[in-house]
Scaffold this motif. Structure first.
Motif: not given
Length: 1013
Positions: A676, A728, A731, A737, A757, A759, A761, A771-772, A775
């Protein structure tokens, strides 16, 4: 004479034996131009998070793979002394980072908070100049601080101090003390070096092994012969050190195999022919590859008879290395090697370097560059390389140069365009410029040169053999010739037949179904029947839609299967050989550029495409393309047309205008997802936030008017060939993404109030996703007027306001009702009085009717007058209480109607002027009612008591005062007019809280009513 011949033979044997493979390493180079604080780098370390830390001459820096950040270490509290410039950075096995400063302070550094805790050195050093020192770990993980030729200090974690210790016999290394001490975890001993040489000390038995004192049972003893040993490096298998003998001007390098006490001693001046040099260290990688470095050398120490391979500093390409002093070599967790020099940082990965570039070289010669035209692998895996202008080269399977067979070496032709092995005879056919054919027989080592007249001195650009041994030739002038082995009776001087005339032949390709494919320059693509030589089909760029090429410059081709072939003609042309249809894979589909010039499928079905300025890995099933160029370890990335060869071991050779590029396609396959990525920095309104504080708090709260955020992230991988793509999202704001490839910074200039949020990856070239990353929940607080309690308060205030408005409405209705009731009462009283008067007058008139007719008529006139007045009064009152007339506009219209009625029934001329501001007034009903009756009664009084022909009336607004001015000129003075007028109209003025001003001057009369609003 015999000795002389023996020497000549020995030298002849030695030269090819000493010829090493000419692999070129590709270095990434970082200087101040890329963000370094200084080009002088003392040493390098990696922390547990994966960041690289550098001690430079201009301060401490952190590198995350994207940018260099200068870090100023801050004391944890007031008890920590100030650090001068960081001279050295070091990581222990527990993941701690230690700083050694030029003011001789030592500190443990928190790489997340950028704070340090000073570790006191006791007894305190009283020198004001920097003393060279280093840290190392000993038995049981004990941490030691060692001054160069000075005392030894052991770290006490309980008190955070380094205390001087005599637990090691440093004096055994010489009068000056020990130059260096290293712990040997496999032998469970310390190695101590100095003027007397190398000393081995066993802490469990307190036993020393050194020159002049070697225990009888010592298993390793070969190190005792050298004195003046000033550096020792210990690995699991070897002990490395260098010594500087009194009789030599250059150092000797020693390696001892601890398993068998086998000792190697080398002098690089003699071995490599280099001049004066000073070693600075050793590095044995986890793979076992060993490096020797110094000023100004970098060499690999192998296990060969002549083990040192010097990394050249003479090349001037983008991936070369150049320095005068190399201070430190460090291997990170990805097995990248970092070199700290006086010319910045050089980074390379000897084991992970996917691309290997090899210059052209002959035994005993120097590396050279030339345009490579062809490569032909032999049955023993050796191969010929043909060049344009530099002749023919010969290599073994490990890319070590071999001498050409004498019969080939004697030819001395400069340009070899193509080489192929005849599948029927095993002979090697070579096409030359000008038109010549060289046939070499590997079994007899014999070579023959042919110049058939059919060639017409034209360059033989392509040579291909079919399965039965026929040879196909593609010429510069566009002709394709077939040499029939049966008709020629295996005589290359005859048996040629012209089967096609097209554009300049770039590529001949034989498929498994017996067809020969010809790619030409500006002539398109042709398919021939290899058995008959007849044309089957052709394709050009001017063909019908779906059956045409991207352009007519066909340079290479490779089959996917029996029905699909990929052709390089600008972009990738995908031909269905059964239907003849063509589709494209171009820059619109992900190809880096539409300048593909060579192509080859590897054994796993992946296509490798040579471009004019790079290399592309094409997965046709997933329709993904990954681009590689000089940044990924290629020395040159300008590839030759048709310049690729698939070797028998599955590896690929691509040709450039300078050298050859060799790689194993299987090493590009990634079976595990990437780690990550990490969010390395967050800036708010351009100000960096403390990442450690954010990690501990677990959230980020922002004001509504200060929420411009930027995120920086990194995969903390320093191997560019991994080709990570980043995705990225924020949210609750981003719909999905978002893809990002070459940039590692995301900015949001404005965030609406809410909860988010961030995030990120990563994804590798094979589509495996990490995985992310860590965050951070983000809350943007709304402004005061957008909070729920503000809305609730506004609702309450609104409700209360509506309540007050309703109460005001009710009050006004009640007030209006009172006014109307009062007006109705006044009307009732006036009507009652008038009716009483009428009743009295009618009774009197009835009584007088017989006696005095004239007087009765007078009573009847009075009755009529009072009745008419009562009707007008009733009409006025009814008009006043009508809600439709509750406006100033209606009141003024009533005044004008009354004025017009007087003007029509009397000789009085009335000039009424009303200010526009008055029309926009909103007066109370009582005030309007009283104003109207004041106006009416004033005019009626003037008509009844004053003889005048002209009346001027002005109704206007002056400030907050309403003024009604009545001006008239009378024919004669009216006695007692003012008193009688005030008595008649005074009640109206009082009801309006007004002020009445009246001026009389002989025949002039002025009445002014002032009413405050």
């Amino acid at each position: 004479m015999r000795r002389f011949l023996t020497l000549i033979l020995f030298i002849g044997f030695l030269l090819p034996a000493r010829a090493q493979q000419t692999r070129q390493y590709a270095f990434q180079h970082f200087t101040t131009a890329q963000g370094l604080a200084s080009n002088f780098i003392n040493n390098i370390a990696q922390d547990s998070d994966g960041f690289i830390w550098l001690a430079t001459h201009n301060g401490l820096q952190r590198y995350d793979g994207n940018r260099f950040q200068t870090v100023r270490p801050m004391p944890h509290d007031a008890s920590d002394g100030a650090l001068d410039r960081v001279q050295s950075v070091w990581a222990d096995q527990k993941g701690n980072i230690w700083l050694l400063a030029t003011n001789n302070r030592v500190a443990r550094f928190d790489t997340r908070r950028f704070e340090y805790r000073e570790a006191r050195v006791l007894p305190a050093q009283r020198t004001f100049t920097y003393v060279g020192k280093y840290l190392f770990e000993g038995e049981g993980g004990a941490l030691f601080l060692k001054d160069d030729f000075g005392p030894l200090y052991r770290y006490d974690a309980a008190t955070n101090t380094f205390r001087a210790t005599n637990e090691l016999p440093l004096s055994a290394a010489g009068a000056r003390g020990a130059a260096q001490v290293q712990w040997d975890a496999t032998e469970r001993c310390y190695w101590i070096c100095g003027d007397t040489g190398l000393v081995r000390y066993d802490p469990s038995t307190k036993q020393l092994a050194m020159r002049g004192h070697m225990p009888v049972n010592a298993r390793i003893s070969s190190f005792i012969t050298e004195a003046n040993v000033y550096q020792v490096y210990v690995s699991a298998r070897y002990v490395y050190y260098w010594s500087w003998g009194a009789a030599t001007s250059t150092p000797s390098f020693v390696r001892i195999d601890k398993r068998n006490d086998r000792k190697e001693l080398w002098n690089l001046t003699k071995e490599l022919g280099i001049g004066y040099h000073e070693p600075t260290g050793f590095l044995e990688q986890r793979s076992g590859r060993t490096w020797v470095h110094g000023n100004p050398i970098l060499a690999e120490w192998t296990t060969r008879n002549h083990p040192f391979i010097l990394v050249s500093r003479e090349t001037a390409n983008d991936g070369s290395i150049r320095f005068d002093q190399l201070y430190h070599a460090y291997e990170d967790r990805e097995r990248n090697v970092w070199l700290a020099t006086d010319n910045g940082i050089f980074l390379f990965n000897p084991d992970g370097q996917l691309f290997n570039s090899y210059n052209l070289m002959r035994p005993g010669g120097k590396p050279a560059e030339a345009p490579v035209q062809t490569v032909c692998q032999m049955a023993d895996s050796s191969f010929f390389i043909g060049t344009w202008g530099s002749g023919l080269f010969y290599y073994d399977k490990d890319f070590n140069p071999l001498p050409l067979p004498p019969s080939l070496r004697a030819l001395n032709f400069p340009s070899y365009w193509d080489i192929a092995v005849n599948k029927g005879t095993g002979q090697v056919w070579m096409g030359l410029q000008p038109g010549r054919i060289v046939v070499y027989d590997p079994r007899t080592k014999a070579t023959r040169v042919f110049n058939p007249t059919v060639l017409r001195e034209r360059t033989v650009r392509q040579v291909v053999s079919d399965l039965v041994g026929n040879i196909w030739l593609g010429l510069q002038d566009g002709r394709v010739l077939k040499w029939d082995i049966a008709k020629a009776k295996n005589d290359p001087s005859k048996g040629y037949e012209e089967v096609l005339k097209a554009g300049m032949v770039m590529k001949l390709h034989r498929d498994k179904l017996g067809y020969m494919w010809i790619g030409t320059w500006e002539g398109g693509l042709y398919q021939l029947n290899a058995n008959t030589g007849k044309l089957v089909q052709s394709w050009t760029a001017t063909g019908p839609e779906g059956y045409r090429l991207f352009n007519n410059q066909v340079t290479d081709m490779s089959h996917l299967d029996d029905s699909t072939m990929l052709i390089t003609a600008g972009c990738i042309n995908i031909l269905n050989t059964h239907t003849g249809k063509i589709t494209f894979f171009s820059s619109a589909d992900g190809l880096p550029a539409d300048n593909a010039i060579s192509i080859q499928k590897d054994y796993s079905g992946i296509f490798w495409v040579g471009l004019a300025n790079g290399l592309c890995r094409l997965n046709l099933n997933k329709r993904t393309a990954v681009f590689y160029d000089r940044r990924d370890g290629m020395v040159y990335d300008n590839f030759a047309k048709t310049g690729v060869e698939l070797l028998s071991n599955g590896k690929l050779l691509f040709f450039t205008d300078h050298n050859i590029l060799h790689f194993d396609p299987r090493r590009f396959q990634q079976t595990t997802p990437p780690q990550p990525p990490q969010i390395t920095a967050i800036t708010l309104q351009g100000v960096s936030l403390n990442m450690d504080s954010l990690r501990r708090s677990g959230r980020l709260e922002l004001r509504y008017d200060r929420n411009a955020l930027s995120f920086e992230f990194s995969g903390l991988t320093f191997t560019p060939q991994k080709k990570l793509h980043y995705f990225y999202r924020l949210e609750e704001l981003d719909k999905g993404w978002m893809h990002m490839e070459n940039d590692f910074r995301v900015s949001y200039n404005y965030l609406p109030p809410g909860h988010y949020t961030f995030q990120v990856r990563s994804e590798n070239a094979d589509g495996l996703t990490s995985d992310a990353a860590f965050s951070i929940p983000i809350t943007v607080r709304p402004p005061l007027w957008q909070t729920w309690w503000f809305y609730a308060l506004m609702i309450l205030i609104g409700a209360f306001g509506l309540y007050l408005i309703d109460q005001e409405r009710l009050r006004r209705l009640h007030s209006l009702q009172q006014v109307r009731t009062q007006i109705a009462g006044n009307l009732h009283q006036e009507v009652e009085t008038t009716l009483s008067d009428i009743h009295v007058l009618s009774e009197i008139a009835k009584i007088r009717a017989g006696a005095d007719i004239e007087q009765s008529k007078d009573f009847i006139d009075q009755i009529s007058h009072k009745s008419r007045g009562m009707m007008e009064a009733m009409d006025d009152v009814l008009w006043s209480i009508d809600p439709a007339n509750d406006s100033m506009h209606q009141t003024l219209m009533r005044i004008r109607e009354f004025t017009d009625g007087i003007k029509s029934n009397h000789t009085m001329d009335i000039d009424l002027i009303v200010d526009r501001k008055v029309e926009r007034l909103a007066l109370r009903m009582v005030l309007r009612h009283e104003l109207f009756f004041f106006y009416k009664e004033s005019l009626q009084f003037l008509l009844a008591h004053v003889i005048c022909d002209q009346v001027f009336i002005n109704l206007k607004l002056k400030g907050d005062m309403l003024l009604l001015e009545i001006i008239t000129s009378c024919e004669e003075e009216v006695p007692e007019f003012g008193n009688r007028y005030r008595e008649s109209i005074g009640a109206r003025v009082q009801n309006m809280n007004g002020l009445l001003e009246m001026t009389t001057d002989h025949s002039n009369l002025s009445i002014v009513l002032r009413v405050g609003l």
